[in-house]
Design a protein around this motif. Structure first.
Motif, mmCIF file in Angstrom:
data_model
loop_
_atom_site.group_PDB
_atom_site.id
_atom_site.type_symbol
_atom_site.label_atom_id
_atom_site.label_comp_id
_atom_site.label_asym_id
_atom_site.label_seq_id
_atom_site.Cartn_x
_atom_site.Cartn_y
_atom_site.Cartn_z
ATOM 1 N N CYS A 116 14.662 1.307 7.672
ATOM 2 C CA CYS A 116 13.489 0.545 8.143
ATOM 3 C C CYS A 116 12.323 1.329 8.361
ATOM 4 C CB CYS A 116 13.898 0.113 8.991
ATOM 5 S SG CYS A 116 13.662 0.779 10.493
ATOM 6 N N VAL A 117 12.136 2.659 8.530
ATOM 7 C CA VAL A 117 11.395 3.695 8.948
ATOM 8 C C VAL A 117 11.122 4.262 7.155
ATOM 9 C CG1 VAL A 117 9.563 5.825 9.346
ATOM 10 C CG2 VAL A 117 11.215 3.625 10.771
ATOM 11 N N THR A 118 11.112 4.517 6.712
ATOM 12 C CA THR A 118 11.165 5.878 5.865
ATOM 13 C C THR A 118 11.202 4.595 4.153
ATOM 14 O OG1 THR A 118 13.607 5.933 4.676
ATOM 15 C CG2 THR A 118 12.807 7.306 6.022
ATOM 16 N N MET A 119 11.488 3.474 4.690
ATOM 17 C CA MET A 119 11.306 2.249 2.937
ATOM 18 C C MET A 119 9.910 2.118 3.372
ATOM 19 S SD MET A 119 14.803 0.669 2.718
ATOM 20 C CE MET A 119 14.643 -0.058 1.521
ATOM 21 N N MET A 120 9.474 1.885 4.579
ATOM 22 C CA MET A 120 8.216 1.015 4.928
ATOM 23 C C MET A 120 7.130 2.141 4.247
ATOM 24 S SD MET A 120 6.514 0.152 8.207
ATOM 25 C CE MET A 120 6.444 1.933 9.292
ATOM 26 N N ILE A 121 7.277 3.599 4.595
ATOM 27 C CA ILE A 121 5.732 4.652 4.530
ATOM 28 C C ILE A 121 6.315 4.750 2.831
ATOM 29 C CG2 ILE A 121 5.980 7.023 4.972
ATOM 30 C CD1 ILE A 121 5.649 5.259 7.783
ATOM 31 N N PHE A 122 7.357 5.070 2.250
ATOM 32 C CA PHE A 122 7.446 5.032 0.560
ATOM 33 C C PHE A 122 6.918 3.632 -0.307
ATOM 34 C CE2 PHE A 122 12.040 7.493 1.200
ATOM 35 C CZ PHE A 122 11.337 8.544 2.080
ATOM 36 N N ASP A 123 6.779 2.464 0.692
ATOM 37 C CA ASP A 123 5.908 1.618 -0.082
ATOM 38 C C ASP A 123 4.668 1.724 -0.298
ATOM 39 O OD1 ASP A 123 8.646 0.449 -0.313
ATOM 40 O OD2 ASP A 123 8.616 -1.653 0.725
ATOM 41 N N ARG A 124 4.039 1.812 1.045
ATOM 42 C CA ARG A 124 2.813 2.279 1.088
ATOM 43 C C ARG A 124 2.417 3.059 0.382
ATOM 44 N NH1 ARG A 124 0.686 3.556 6.830
ATOM 45 N NH2 ARG A 124 1.487 5.485 6.865
ATOM 46 N N PHE A 125 3.195 4.047 0.223
ATOM 47 C CA PHE A 125 3.336 5.848 -0.230
ATOM 48 C C PHE A 125 3.029 4.949 -1.691
ATOM 49 C CE2 PHE A 125 4.099 9.218 -2.530
ATOM 50 C CZ PHE A 125 2.807 10.207 -2.029
ATOM 51 N N ALA A 126 3.755 4.514 -2.369
ATOM 52 C CA ALA A 126 3.860 3.943 -4.254
ATOM 53 C C ALA A 126 2.833 2.685 -3.827
ATOM 54 C CB ALA A 126 5.370 3.056 -3.637
ATOM 55 N N ALA A 127 2.070 2.161 -3.333
ATOM 56 C CA ALA A 127 1.211 1.240 -3.558
ATOM 57 C C ALA A 127 -0.034 1.901 -3.284
ATOM 58 C CB ALA A 127 1.166 0.070 -2.530
ATOM 59 N N LEU A 128 -0.300 2.549 -3.033
ATOM 60 C CA LEU A 128 -1.652 3.240 -2.596
ATOM 61 C C LEU A 128 -1.573 4.814 -3.419
ATOM 62 C CD1 LEU A 128 -1.509 4.640 1.458
ATOM 63 C CD2 LEU A 128 -3.308 3.103 0.088
ATOM 64 N N ALA A 129 -0.884 5.181 -4.826
ATOM 65 C CA ALA A 129 -0.606 5.678 -5.245
ATOM 66 C C ALA A 129 -1.383 5.044 -6.699
ATOM 67 C CB ALA A 129 0.863 6.770 -5.523
ATOM 68 N N ALA A 130 -0.361 3.926 -6.811
ATOM 69 C CA ALA A 130 -0.984 2.596 -8.009
ATOM 70 C C ALA A 130 -2.443 2.479 -7.842
ATOM 71 C CB ALA A 130 0.428 1.932 -7.397
ATOM 72 N N LYS A 131 -2.728 1.804 -7.465
ATOM 73 C CA LYS A 131 -3.844 1.386 -6.633
ATOM 74 C C LYS A 131 -4.729 2.299 -7.412
ATOM 75 C CE LYS A 131 -7.084 -1.156 -6.073
ATOM 76 N NZ LYS A 131 -7.403 -2.800 -7.087
ATOM 77 N N ALA A 132 -4.936 3.709 -6.637
ATOM 78 C CA ALA A 132 -5.150 4.675 -7.141
ATOM 79 C C ALA A 132 -5.166 5.330 -8.049
ATOM 80 C CB ALA A 132 -5.393 6.397 -5.881
ATOM 81 N N ALA A 133 -4.405 5.490 -8.721
ATOM 82 C CA ALA A 133 -4.500 5.550 -9.978
ATOM 83 C C ALA A 133 -5.144 4.597 -11.176
ATOM 84 C CB ALA A 133 -3.118 6.038 -10.837
ATOM 85 N N GLN A 134 -5.048 3.697 -10.696
ATOM 86 C CA GLN A 134 -6.091 2.471 -11.435
ATOM 87 C C GLN A 134 -7.124 2.058 -11.449
ATOM 88 O OE1 GLN A 134 -3.688 -1.146 -9.242
ATOM 89 N NE2 GLN A 134 -1.851 -0.837 -10.919
ATOM 90 N N TRP A 135 -7.215 2.526 -10.036
ATOM 91 C CA TRP A 135 -8.518 2.805 -9.664
ATOM 92 C C TRP A 135 -9.795 4.568 -10.876
ATOM 93 C CZ3 TRP A 135 -11.019 7.626 -8.039
ATOM 94 C CH2 TRP A 135 -11.995 7.705 -8.160
ATOM 95 N N TYR A 136 -8.801 5.194 -10.948
ATOM 96 C CA TYR A 136 -9.487 6.821 -11.603
ATOM 97 C C TYR A 136 -9.377 5.728 -13.267
ATOM 98 C CZ TYR A 136 -9.196 11.363 -13.322
ATOM 99 O OH TYR A 136 -9.825 12.077 -14.636
ATOM 100 N N SER A 137 -8.494 5.520 -13.919
ATOM 101 C CA SER A 137 -8.275 5.250 -15.193
ATOM 102 C C SER A 137 -9.086 4.068 -15.508
ATOM 103 C CB SER A 137 -7.340 4.280 -15.313
ATOM 104 O OG SER A 137 -6.954 4.007 -16.860
ATOM 105 N N SER A 138 -9.702 3.177 -14.501
ATOM 106 C CA SER A 138 -10.934 2.326 -14.942
ATOM 107 C C SER A 138 -12.057 2.475 -14.551
ATOM 108 C CB SER A 138 -10.716 0.363 -14.327
ATOM 109 O OG SER A 138 -10.332 0.713 -13.011
ATOM 110 N N ASP A 139 -12.049 3.565 -12.856
ATOM 111 C CA ASP A 139 -13.496 3.325 -12.913
ATOM 112 C C ASP A 139 -14.387 5.081 -12.757
ATOM 113 O OD1 ASP A 139 -13.272 0.850 -12.234
ATOM 114 O OD2 ASP A 139 -13.657 0.642 -10.102
#
Length: 416
Positions: free
Chosen positions: A156-179
């Motif tokens: 219940c702890v690691t999945m929450m942390i991993f989900d947030r980490f993955a969301a941040l990573a995906a958004k950061a990559a999208q920002w880099y690609s477009s902006d």
């Protein structure tokens, strides 16, 4: 093709967790390429880039790495993945780099991250994020996140942390690609000249007055906390051509290097502007200060016979003495003597920081005199002008005078 997240992990111990994070990155709309840097045995899941791929064209094999002592194996994997990621980045196939790990994984991943340029997203999920991370971050723009629980299993702890980490990573990559492209172009734009400055809490008023005066003259200012990493970051941006002039008003990093303080910028401080041959004004602000750990964690050599100041609950500041100020002056002379007329030193004879004046804890005029005399004598005949000003660093008009001095040098230099 979507934004690609390159994900470095030790698949021998964290295969299950890595696969989970990869799936969450993809679910958040980015691609994800996984790289195995595990050195302890066979991977427990299938990475996109196995360790054998990293070994291609090198002296190493997976088997030879597995036979090495752990420290040597970690060093080998660090170098191999750095080499591979460098090629992929130059080929335009990376929009973010992320990693997970404990001690070994954090070392392997962040070594690669530190070689990548400013702006490319770099996210590290680490069990060590709440400790001393200086070795891993240095002067990079790595974002390091605490894993809270160990990176071991799905719960219940690691999945929450991993989900947030993955969301941040995906958004950061999208920002880099477009902006990011617009920001990259601005970093190289010389239509507006940029000035690098350094600052402490105890030099803030003087530095701020100088900054505001420079901005009123049309300069863009970049201010760096003189924390060791801050000074190195400024020097790197000078070398990269992003900064076109330097108004260095907080030099405590030099004393930290020489004496053993926390804010140590290393032996190359003050070198970049001289190498690049750009205008530089130095004010020895905070040369009275060495930043140390909290009072109850001070090294024994600093506990007796020194002037110590309770700066905050996590930090003690120590007043430099006469001999230390002589050494700081000699360091400055050595770095500046080849700069000629492109460097000037402006001395605030009234005091070097907010707590260096009569009645304040760091008031020690004989130490300041040693610094000033060392600078004047050492720079005599070098072409570096040393200007003495009777005012304190915080006195109204001093920061503006420092800005005016650099402005004159910049106008002369960039009229060419």
């Amino acid at each position: 093709m979507g934004a690609n997240v390159v994900f470095i992990a030790t698949y021998d111990t964290k295969g299950l967790e890595s696969d989970y994070i990869k799936k969450r990155v993809i679910a958040n709309g980015a691609l994800c390429t996984t790289i195995d840097v595990g050195v302890g045995g066979e991977p427990t899941a299938r990475p996109d880039v196995p360790l054998s791929k990293l070994c291609e064209g090198t002296e190493f094999t997976v088997e030879s790495i597995h036979r090495m002592p752990r420290g040597q194996a970690v060093a080998a994997a660090s170098n191999l993945v750095e080499r591979y990621v460098d090629r992929e980045f130059k080929a335009g196939r990376i929009d973010a780099v992320i990693g997970i790990g404990g001690a070994g994984g954090t070392q392997i991943v962040t070594q690669t991250m530190r070689t990548l340029p400013l702006g490319l997203p770099k996210l590290m999920l680490s069990t060590l994020a709440s400790g001393n991370t200086r070795w891993y971050l240095e002067d990079s723009d790595i974002a390091i996140m605490p894993s809270i629980a160990d990176v071991a299993g799905l719960n219940c702890v690691t999945m929450m942390i991993f989900d947030r980490f993955a969301a941040l990573a995906a958004k950061a990559a999208q920002w880099y690609s477009s902006d990011f492209g617009a920001h990259a172009r601005r970093l190289l734009d010389r239509s507006v000249l940029r000035v690098g400055q350094t600052m402490y809490g105890t030099t803030t008023k003087g530095v701020t007055r100088a900054r505001e005066a420079l901005e009123a003259k049309g300069y863009e200012t970049l201010v760096f906390h003189a924390s060791g990493a801050g000074g190195r970051a400024m020097e790197n941006l000078v070398r990269d051509g992003v900064i076109h002039g330097v108004l260095d008003m907080t030099l405590a990093e030099i004393g930290a290097y020489l004496v053993g303080g926390l804010h140590n910028a290393g032996p190359k401080r003050l070198e970049a502007a001289v190498e690049r041959k750009i205008p530089m004004v130095l004010v020895p602000g905070a040369a009275d200060t060495i930043v140390l750990p909290p009072m109850d964690e001070l090294p024994d050599k600093f506990k007796n016979g020194r002037t110590l100041n309770y700066h905050n609950p996590t930090m003690t500041t120590m007043r430099t003495n006469v001999e230390e100020n002589r050494r700081i002056g000699e360091f400055m002379v050595e770095k500046l003597k080849g700069a000629g007329s492109l460097a000037k030193v402006l001395i605030p004879r009234g005091g070097l920081s907010s707590i260096d004046r009569p009645g304040e804890i760091f008031y020690l005029p004989e130490a300041n005199e040693m610094l000033f005399d060392t600078l004047k004598q050492g720079l005599a005949g070098t072409g570096v002008e040393v200007i003495e000003d009777r005012r304190h660093l915080y006195d109204p008009g001093f920061g503006e005078s420092a800005a005016e001095l650099l402005d004159g040098m910049m106008k002369e230099f960039y009229k060419k």
